[in-house]
Design an enzyme around this catalytic site. Structure first.
Site, PDB file in Angstrom:
ATOM      1  N   CYS A 258      -4.998  26.725  12.286  1.00 13.02           N
ATOM      2  CA  CYS A 258      -4.185  25.496  12.254  1.00 13.02           C
ATOM      3  C   CYS A 258      -4.663  24.492  11.210  1.00 13.02           C
ATOM      4  CB  CYS A 258      -4.120  24.864  13.642  1.00 13.02           C
ATOM      5  SG  CYS A 258      -5.662  24.164  14.261  1.00 13.02           S
ATOM      6  N   HIS A 307      -5.899  20.939  17.868  1.00  9.46           N
ATOM      7  CA  HIS A 307      -4.790  21.568  17.149  1.00  9.46           C
ATOM      8  C   HIS A 307      -4.126  20.542  16.238  1.00  9.46           C
ATOM      9  CE1 HIS A 307      -1.929  24.763  16.370  1.00  9.46           C
ATOM     10  NE2 HIS A 307      -0.944  23.882  16.463  1.00  9.46           N
ATOM     11  N   HIS A 319       3.365  24.694  11.898  1.00  7.92           N
ATOM     12  CA  HIS A 319       1.947  24.930  12.187  1.00  7.92           C
ATOM     13  C   HIS A 319       1.636  26.419  12.264  1.00  7.92           C
ATOM     14  CE1 HIS A 319       2.538  25.161  16.889  1.00  7.92           C
ATOM     15  NE2 HIS A 319       3.569  25.656  16.250  1.00  7.92           N
TER      16      HIS A 319
END
Length: 345
Positions: A258, A307, A319
């Site tokens: 990520c 994240h 993402h």
């Protein structure tokens, strides 16, 4: 700023790359039902356990990324200190050579000057502290001695700093090893659990991933503009990576985790940001409201800030979501991760 529509997907050669976990899931889904294990009354919770393991693996990945970034910084510091120490040693060696020549000349003429004795001494500080010696030195000799003393002290200091940094580097590399082992263990456990799913369950999980990819391909992002040119450029770079596989610790250009995606995209825009989601959460200007986000703003997710992705417009996030998945657009409301805040750079 220009608005952002969804770009064309990348070449198929990129999208063919899969993580080991994804490959395992696809291969397992092709097995026949006759190879399935006996029915298990707890099977309904297996997918939830796999998802939890993936989440824990991504959290450990961010810790690994942080340790790696620190290790890279320490390695550069150690190299710089060692280079400086080497240059100082060369300067000292040059000075010693001159002193040696002076000593030979003085020896032939009947004795060695105290200043020469000092520079050849293993303890110049103690030698220089002798009051009787200080009285016998000329100003020029004293200046030479102080220069030698200063350079020798600086060299010792440089070596001590390099040694300390090396110790820190070893500690950080040990931490990297622990986090790597943790990640690999969780992914291995996830693969083991995938093996316990029936063919029907595996097919269902594969179908859900395929549906998520199809939804990503037809996402409506709207026409809202980014907040700045560099943000627009970074977001455009990230859009060009749609379809790339998630791989823990990867930062492009063919695979990403990520924060690897977000840091890589900003590098393409000429902007340097930290490597981890937790560190990225603390740069730029915070945007607390979902309604205030603009395409290209960073989106920080989960309470532990583990994240990160790009706000893509129209309530969507771009993402690298998890092991076994690809870089894609996804509804923030359906991502299953709580929004903490946005970051505008």
């Amino acid at each position: 700023m220009a608005s952002h529509r969804r770009p064309k997907p990348p070449h198929r050669a990129y999208t063919s790359a899969l993580t080991a976990t994804a490959a395992a899931a696809v291969a397992l889904s092709a097995q026949t039902a006759s190879a399935d294990p006996a029915p298990d009354p707890n099977k309904k919770g297996v997918q939830a356990q796999i998802d939890r393991l993936y989440e824990e693996a991504t959290q450990a990945t961010e810790k690994y990324n942080g340790a790696k970034e620190e290790a890279d910084t320490l390695q550069k510091s150690v190299s710089d200190l060692q280079d400086t120490a080497a240059r100082k040693q060369e300067d000292l060696n040059t000075l010693r050579e001159g002193v040696g020549a002076m000593a030979n000349a003085q020896y032939r003429s009947g004795g060695i000057d105290p200043s020469v004795q000092l520079m050849l001494s293993s303890d110049p500080d103690g030698f220089l502290d002798q009051a009787s010696l200080m009285d016998r030195l000329s100003d020029r000799q004293l200046s030479v001695l102080r220069t030698f003393e200063s350079r020798q002290r600086a060299l010792h200091q440089q070596r001590a700093q390099a040694s300390a940094r090396l110790g820190d580097l070893q500690d950080v590399r040990a931490e990297m090893g622990r986090e790597k082992k943790k990640i690999q263990g969780k992914l291995a456990e996830a693969r083991r659990l995938l093996n316990t799913l029936s063919a029907e369950e595996r097919a269902k999980a594969a179908a859900e991933e395929a549906r998520a990819d199809r939804d990503s391909a037809r996402t409506d992002l709207g026409n809202e503009a980014s907040a700045s040119g560099r943000t627009a450029s970074a977001f455009s770079a990230a859009q060009s990576r749609v379809g790339m596989p998630y791989v823990w610790g990867a930062s492009g250009p063919g695979s990403f985790d990520c924060s690897g995606l977000t840091s890589w995209a900003f590098r393409q825009a000429g902007v340097s940001i930290p490597r981890t989601s937790q560190a990225q959460a603390r740069v730029g200007t915070r945007v607390n409201s979902l309604s205030a986000l603009k395409p290209g703003d960073l989106v920080i997710m989960r309470t532990d800030l583990s994240h990160v992705g790009f706000y893509a417009g129209n309530g969507q996030i771009l993402h690298a979501p998890k092991p076994g998945a690809k870089v894609r657009y996804e509804s923030m409301a359906r991502s299953g991760m709580p929004f903490m805040w946005g970051v505008r750079l």
